[in-house]
Scaffold this motif. Structure first.
Motif, PDB file in Angstrom:
ATOM      1  N   UNK A 160       0.820  -1.201   0.000  1.00 51.72           N
ATOM      2  CA  UNK A 160       0.000   0.000   0.000  1.00 51.72           C
ATOM      3  C   UNK A 160       0.851   1.246   0.000  1.00 51.72           C
ATOM      4  N   UNK A 161       0.182   2.395   0.096  1.00 53.50           N
ATOM      5  CA  UNK A 161       0.894   3.662   0.222  1.00 53.50           C
ATOM      6  C   UNK A 161       0.032   4.612   1.033  1.00 53.50           C
ATOM      7  N   UNK A 162       0.706   5.577   1.645  1.00 50.67           N
ATOM      8  CA  UNK A 162       0.049   6.588   2.452  1.00 50.67           C
ATOM      9  C   UNK A 162       0.490   7.944   1.950  1.00 50.67           C
ATOM     10  N   UNK A 163      -0.417   8.899   1.917  1.00 53.61           N
ATOM     11  CA  UNK A 163      -0.082  10.224   1.405  1.00 53.61           C
ATOM     12  C   UNK A 163      -0.637  11.300   2.323  1.00 53.61           C
ATOM     13  N   UNK A 164       0.190  12.307   2.607  1.00 53.78           N
ATOM     14  CA  UNK A 164      -0.241  13.513   3.290  1.00 53.78           C
ATOM     15  C   UNK A 164      -0.046  14.670   2.319  1.00 53.78           C
ATOM     16  N   UNK A 165       0.034  15.891   2.818  1.00 54.47           N
ATOM     17  CA  UNK A 165       0.111  17.047   1.930  1.00 54.47           C
ATOM     18  C   UNK A 165       1.332  16.976   1.011  1.00 54.47           C
ATOM     19  N   UNK A 176      17.318   8.307   9.722  1.00 53.71           N
ATOM     20  CA  UNK A 176      18.077   7.949   8.526  1.00 53.71           C
ATOM     21  C   UNK A 176      18.931   9.146   8.122  1.00 53.71           C
ATOM     22  N   UNK A 177      20.244   8.939   8.129  1.00 54.68           N
ATOM     23  CA  UNK A 177      21.186  10.025   7.802  1.00 54.68           C
ATOM     24  C   UNK A 177      20.920  11.275   8.631  1.00 54.68           C
ATOM     25  N   UNK A 178      20.629  11.061   9.909  1.00 55.75           N
ATOM     26  CA  UNK A 178      20.400  12.172  10.817  1.00 55.75           C
ATOM     27  C   UNK A 178      19.014  12.774  10.764  1.00 55.75           C
ATOM     28  N   UNK A 179      18.122  12.234   9.907  1.00 53.30           N
ATOM     29  CA  UNK A 179      16.771  12.773   9.751  1.00 53.30           C
ATOM     30  C   UNK A 179      15.779  11.884  10.511  1.00 53.30           C
ATOM     31  N   UNK A 180      15.111  12.410  11.530  1.00 51.40           N
ATOM     32  CA  UNK A 180      14.090  11.604  12.230  1.00 51.40           C
ATOM     33  C   UNK A 180      12.878  11.362  11.323  1.00 51.40           C
ATOM     34  N   UNK A 181      12.399  10.126  11.320  1.00 54.76           N
ATOM     35  CA  UNK A 181      11.218   9.750  10.534  1.00 54.76           C
ATOM     36  C   UNK A 181      10.263   8.998  11.448  1.00 54.76           C
ATOM     37  N   UNK A 182       9.031   9.481  11.502  1.00 53.82           N
ATOM     38  CA  UNK A 182       8.007   8.820  12.307  1.00 53.82           C
ATOM     39  C   UNK A 182       6.733   8.675  11.474  1.00 53.82           C
ATOM     40  N   UNK A 183       6.153   7.502  11.546  1.00 54.59           N
ATOM     41  CA  UNK A 183       4.862   7.226  10.893  1.00 54.59           C
ATOM     42  C   UNK A 183       3.996   6.495  11.900  1.00 54.59           C
ATOM     43  N   UNK A 184       2.774   6.930  12.041  1.00 52.30           N
ATOM     44  CA  UNK A 184       1.813   6.248  12.914  1.00 52.30           C
ATOM     45  C   UNK A 184       0.441   6.372  12.250  1.00 52.30           C
ATOM     46  N   UNK A 185       0.040   5.326  11.529  1.00 56.28           N
ATOM     47  CA  UNK A 185      -1.191   5.381  10.739  1.00 56.28           C
ATOM     48  C   UNK A 185      -1.986   4.103  10.931  1.00 56.28           C
ATOM     49  N   UNK A 186      -3.283   4.254  11.101  1.00 52.96           N
ATOM     50  CA  UNK A 186      -4.218   3.136  11.152  1.00 52.96           C
ATOM     51  C   UNK A 186      -5.048   3.143   9.863  1.00 52.96           C
ATOM     52  N   UNK A 187      -5.161   1.981   9.236  1.00 58.53           N
ATOM     53  CA  UNK A 187      -5.946   1.826   8.010  1.00 58.53           C
ATOM     54  C   UNK A 187      -7.119   0.899   8.281  1.00 58.53           C
ATOM     55  N   UNK A 188      -8.332   1.417   8.106  1.00 55.31           N
ATOM     56  CA  UNK A 188      -9.549   0.647   8.351  1.00 55.31           C
ATOM     57  C   UNK A 188     -10.295   0.420   7.035  1.00 55.31           C
ATOM     58  N   UNK A 189     -10.652  -0.816   6.774  1.00 55.69           N
ATOM     59  CA  UNK A 189     -11.331  -1.182   5.529  1.00 55.69           C
ATOM     60  C   UNK A 189     -12.763  -0.648   5.493  1.00 55.69           C
ATOM     61  N   UNK A 229      -7.435   5.888   5.931  1.00 56.30           N
ATOM     62  CA  UNK A 229      -6.148   5.973   6.617  1.00 56.30           C
ATOM     63  C   UNK A 229      -6.122   7.242   7.466  1.00 56.30           C
ATOM     64  N   UNK A 230      -5.787   7.085   8.743  1.00 59.91           N
ATOM     65  CA  UNK A 230      -5.710   8.224   9.652  1.00 59.91           C
ATOM     66  C   UNK A 230      -4.467   8.121  10.519  1.00 59.91           C
ATOM     67  N   UNK A 231      -3.781   9.246  10.689  1.00 60.12           N
ATOM     68  CA  UNK A 231      -2.586   9.284  11.511  1.00 60.12           C
ATOM     69  C   UNK A 231      -1.692  10.425  11.084  1.00 60.12           C
ATOM     70  N   UNK A 232      -0.388  10.178  11.117  1.00 54.85           N
ATOM     71  CA  UNK A 232       0.534  11.240  10.720  1.00 54.85           C
ATOM     72  C   UNK A 232       1.821  10.655  10.148  1.00 54.85           C
ATOM     73  N   UNK A 233       2.509  11.476   9.368  1.00 54.04           N
ATOM     74  CA  UNK A 233       3.849  11.190   8.844  1.00 54.04           C
ATOM     75  C   UNK A 233       4.737  12.371   9.230  1.00 54.04           C
ATOM     76  N   UNK A 234       5.908  12.085   9.768  1.00 52.87           N
ATOM     77  CA  UNK A 234       6.841  13.141  10.154  1.00 52.87           C
ATOM     78  C   UNK A 234       8.201  12.882   9.535  1.00 52.87           C
ATOM     79  N   UNK A 279       8.921  18.398   9.987  1.00 61.44           N
ATOM     80  CA  UNK A 279       7.673  18.514   9.230  1.00 61.44           C
ATOM     81  C   UNK A 279       6.733  17.356   9.570  1.00 61.44           C
ATOM     82  N   UNK A 280       5.708  17.655  10.330  1.00 64.74           N
ATOM     83  CA  UNK A 280       4.706  16.654  10.705  1.00 64.74           C
ATOM     84  C   UNK A 280       3.414  16.942   9.959  1.00 64.74           C
TER      85      UNK A 280
END
Length: 334
Positions: A206-211, A275-288, A309-314, A318-319
């Motif tokens: 799958x894939x997740x997209x924010x702005x 990754x390479x000094x860049x913090x990455x956080x993803x917390x997403x729930x996907x409900x059918x 899909x609801x949650x966030x990508x950081x 940039x969150x």
């Protein structure tokens, strides 16, 4: 769908055998198979602003210069399948290239990569046109971020468009409808009868997209409790960041019986990595909220989901919020 006692499954995960790499148009061109009959396919999907969505593409089954080619389209409204069409051609009707993406069938161009824009500006733009009976599409996919690939000596995967703007027209039962929205495109090749033995028993994808952020993810099922996981974070107008497998948490749950098989209806995806000094956080729930069951490669059960899909990508500081409908899939070879 019939309810079943809820269950969950957590895989012990390992990284893919090769790293994510940059791509050229040749990576999205036709590869073919010289050793055995194998499947190869170009996959496009899109979610439109008027609640239509679609899956369109072309699949080949071939060895050397012999085989079959099948273009197909599936159009949804509010996640429900409302139009489906497929056509089959012998290989002598198939015109393609090993240098850039191109699919022509019986002198009709289905997938056309804009080489001029790529040569001038390195933009990835595709015209996708298909008409079967009284259904069809005429769309332009414009890449919004940089593509990547995972290529092995066997099964391989190119994500040419992790995120794309899409505009044009779809036709449903003879009615033409203007559309615009957000899409995705990838390309798989060298999938054969050996794949369940050497590659995996199936996969979630799958894939997740924010702005301005996109997460392309996949879980290859090696055994009931062992998987191979990957997640690549892309930034609009910039590059991609592969995350480390040990920092990815994926959990399918709320299993039900559907078409006499177990399948999950809820999914958690979490990433907590640097990754390479860049913090990455993803917390997403996907409900059918809708499921389309099918079979691919003749025998493999396949579920295409429309999920909320609801949650966030950081990424760094940039969150961004994720609150969208997306398409994902679950395939089992056994």
């Amino acid at each position: 769908m019939t309810s079943k006692k809820q269950a969950s499954k957590i895989f012990k995960n390992y990284p893919p055998p090769v790293p994510a790499m940059d791509i050229t148009p040749a990576d999205d061109a036709f590869h073919g198979s010289k050793k055995r009959i194998a499947a190869e396919w170009w996959y496009f999907d899109a979610n439109f602003t008027n609640n239509y969505s679609l899956h369109i593409g072309c699949r080949t089954f071939s060895k050397k210069k012999n085989g079959m080619v099948s273009p197909f389209l599936e159009i949804y409204k509010d996640g429900k399948l409302i139009a489906k069409a497929v056509k089959r051609f012998s290989f002598n009707k198939f015109e393609t290239s090993s240098d850039y993406p191109l699919v022509k069938l019986a002198n009709n161009t289905i997938i056309q990569f804009n080489q001029e824009l790529y040569n001038k500006k390195e933009q990835w733009v595709y015209n996708v046109t298909l008409e079967i009976e009284n259904h069809g599409v005429d769309l332009i996919f414009k890449g919004a971020t940089k593509g990547f690939k995972y290529q092995t000596k066997a099964e391989s995967w190119t994500v040419a468009l992790p995120k794309a703007t899409v505009e044009g027209e779809i036709t449903v039962n003879g009615k033409k409808i203007k559309v615009n929205g957000i899409g995705y495109h990838d390309h798989n090749w060298n999938y054969s009868l050996l794949t369940p033995l050497t590659y995996g028993k199936g996969w979630y994808w799958g894939k997740l997209m924010s702005k301005s952020l996109t997460v392309s993810w996949a879980e290859i099922i090696k055994s009931p409790y062992r998987g191979e996981i990957l997640a690549v974070v892309s930034q609009d107008g910039k590059g991609y960041i592969p995350t480390n497998a040990e920092k990815i948490f994926f959990k399918p749950e709320k299993f039900i019986r559907n078409n006499r098989r177990e399948m999950p209806t809820s999914f958690d995806l979490k990433i907590d990595d640097v990754v390479n000094g860049i913090p990455i956080k993803v917390d997403v729930k996907m409900e059918t909220y809708e499921i389309h069951y099918n079979k691919v490669l003749i025998i493999a059960p396949y579920w295409r989901y429309h999920v909320k899909a609801k949650g966030y990508i950081t990424v760094g500081s940039n969150k961004e919020q994720v609150n969208e409908t997306q398409i994902m899939e679950f395939l089992k070879f056994s």
